[in-house]
Design a protein around this motif. Structure first.
Motif, short mmCIF file in Angstrom:
data_model
loop_
_atom_site.label_atom_id
_atom_site.label_comp_id
_atom_site.label_asym_id
_atom_site.label_seq_id
_atom_site.Cartn_x
_atom_site.Cartn_y
_atom_site.Cartn_z
N ASP A 128 0.81 -1.14 -0.10
CA ASP A 128 0.06 -0.02 -0.05
C ASP A 128 0.80 1.30 -0.08
O ASP A 128 0.77 1.98 0.92
CB ASP A 128 -0.94 -0.09 1.26
N ASP A 150 -1.57 -1.96 -4.20
CA ASP A 150 -1.87 -0.63 -4.08
C ASP A 150 -0.60 0.16 -4.08
O ASP A 150 -0.30 0.71 -3.15
CB ASP A 150 -2.36 -0.29 -2.78
N ASN A 176 -6.27 -3.58 -5.20
CA ASN A 176 -7.56 -2.98 -5.97
C ASN A 176 -7.64 -1.61 -6.69
O ASN A 176 -7.75 -1.74 -7.69
CB ASN A 176 -8.50 -3.25 -4.94
N HIS A 177 -6.54 -0.74 -6.00
CA HIS A 177 -6.45 0.51 -6.82
C HIS A 177 -5.73 0.34 -8.13
O HIS A 177 -5.95 1.02 -9.07
CB HIS A 177 -5.87 1.41 -5.85
N HIS A 180 -3.68 -9.29 -1.88
CA HIS A 180 -3.75 -8.19 -1.59
C HIS A 180 -4.67 -7.82 -0.29
O HIS A 180 -4.40 -7.23 0.77
CB HIS A 180 -4.06 -7.24 -2.57
N HIS A 200 -3.54 -3.58 2.39
CA HIS A 200 -5.05 -3.12 1.80
C HIS A 200 -5.89 -2.59 3.22
O HIS A 200 -6.29 -1.46 2.85
CB HIS A 200 -5.91 -4.52 1.82
FE FE2 Z 1 -6.46 -1.97 -1.27
#
Ligand code: FE2
Length: 292
Positions: free
Chosen positions: A74, A106, A137-138, A207, A228
């Motif tokens: 992240d 991320d 996810n980003h 993640h 995450h």
């Molecule tokens: Fe995330």
């Protein structure tokens, strides 16, 4: 004749005393809030912490006793703001001399163009048996898998999307397995683990930590590493309560968990999303030493 009042019997003096105490309390609260704001916005997001943790794993082969896994996640890299922090990260990783380094996604908030300048710094990361990365996810929402993979591989970092890599450490094979991101992604744990010989220890990289239950339902793993959640990003000091919980990170927020023989470690990560603030939740480089 006027009545003379002495000490606490004087109502005016009692009023002034109560007012003074209230002012003192309000002043203290304001100063504490200001101190927390300065810490949360200007100090904590720039301070790197190193967490060294021993994780006991029953199924660990003797040759892997003492295996050091580094974990970063992240980054949400912001050019112009995060270079110094990332240089500290690289220095810490090189000093710790880990066997395997996992980057669990991320890398951006919503601009895929930040990956190239971020990798200009992260290309100096080093681990004896390799540096591996997975999607967050980003990254999946804003970027393109193939482009991101190419950029990471050009920086010497292995990129795993529903696949694994077998690495030999002190004569024993370890499978490093990474899934696609889970939140609106296409994770496929069966495909990721397919072909890994029986009894081969697995370091799983996912993640979103809550996917742990799906992974271990497929097959036990030596260790899953995830990010995450940012550890909540802002926590209540002392008790660690975090009011902010993200989807797919609600069950496993921070630290070590287990399901039967399988272990999970969730890191606080390095960067921030939303407000650029961290409180009682420092950026983290986790060094996990596996012991039988
Ligand atoms: Fe995330």
């Amino acid at each position: 004749m006027a009545k003379v009042m002495i000490g606490d019997d004087d109502p005016d003096r009692r009023k002034i005393g109560r007012r003074g105490a209230l002012k003192w309390l309000l002043g203290g609260a304001a100063a504490t809030a200001a101190g927390c704001a300065v810490d949360g916005f200007f100090i904590e997001p720039r301070r790197l912490s190193i967490t060294r943790r021993v994780i006991h794993s029953g199924g660990l082969p003797h040759d892997l006793n003492g295996l050091k896994v580094g974990l970063l996640s992240d980054f949400h890299f912001s050019p112009g703001n995060d270079e110094l922090l990332l240089e500290k990260v690289v220095g810490a990783v090189r000093r710790e001399k880990v066997d395997v380094l996992a980057l669990t996604g991320d890398y951006m908030c919503n601009n895929p163009k930040v990956v190239a300048p971020m990798l200009e710094i992260l290309k100096h990361l080093d681990a004896a048996q390799g540096v591996f990365a997975v999607m967050g996810n980003h990254d999946g929402w804003a970027g393109n898998r193939a482009t991101i993979r190419r950029e990471f591989e050009s920086a010497g970092i292995g990129f795993l999307i529903n696949q694994h890599s077998l690495v030999r450490i002190r004569g024993t094979v370890l499978a490093v397995a990474g899934t696609d991101f889970v939140w609106l992604g296409k994770p496929d744990v069966e495909k990721t683990l397919h072909g890994i010989p029986a009894k081969t220890p697995i370091l799983a990289m996912v993640h979103e930590p809550d996917y742990f239950d799906t992974v271990v339902a497929q097959r036990p793993v030596m260790l899953q590493v995830s990010g995450h959640t940012h550890g909540g990003q802002c926590r209540v000091p002392g008790i660690g309560y975090a009011p902010r919980r993200v989807k797919m990170g609600k069950k496993y927020l921070y630290g070590e968990y287990h399901s039967h023989q399988s272990k999970l470690f969730v890191t606080r990560g390095v960067g921030t999303t939303g407000l650029r603030v961290r409180f009682a939740c420092l950026p983290e480089f986790a060094v996990l030493t596996l012991r039988t």
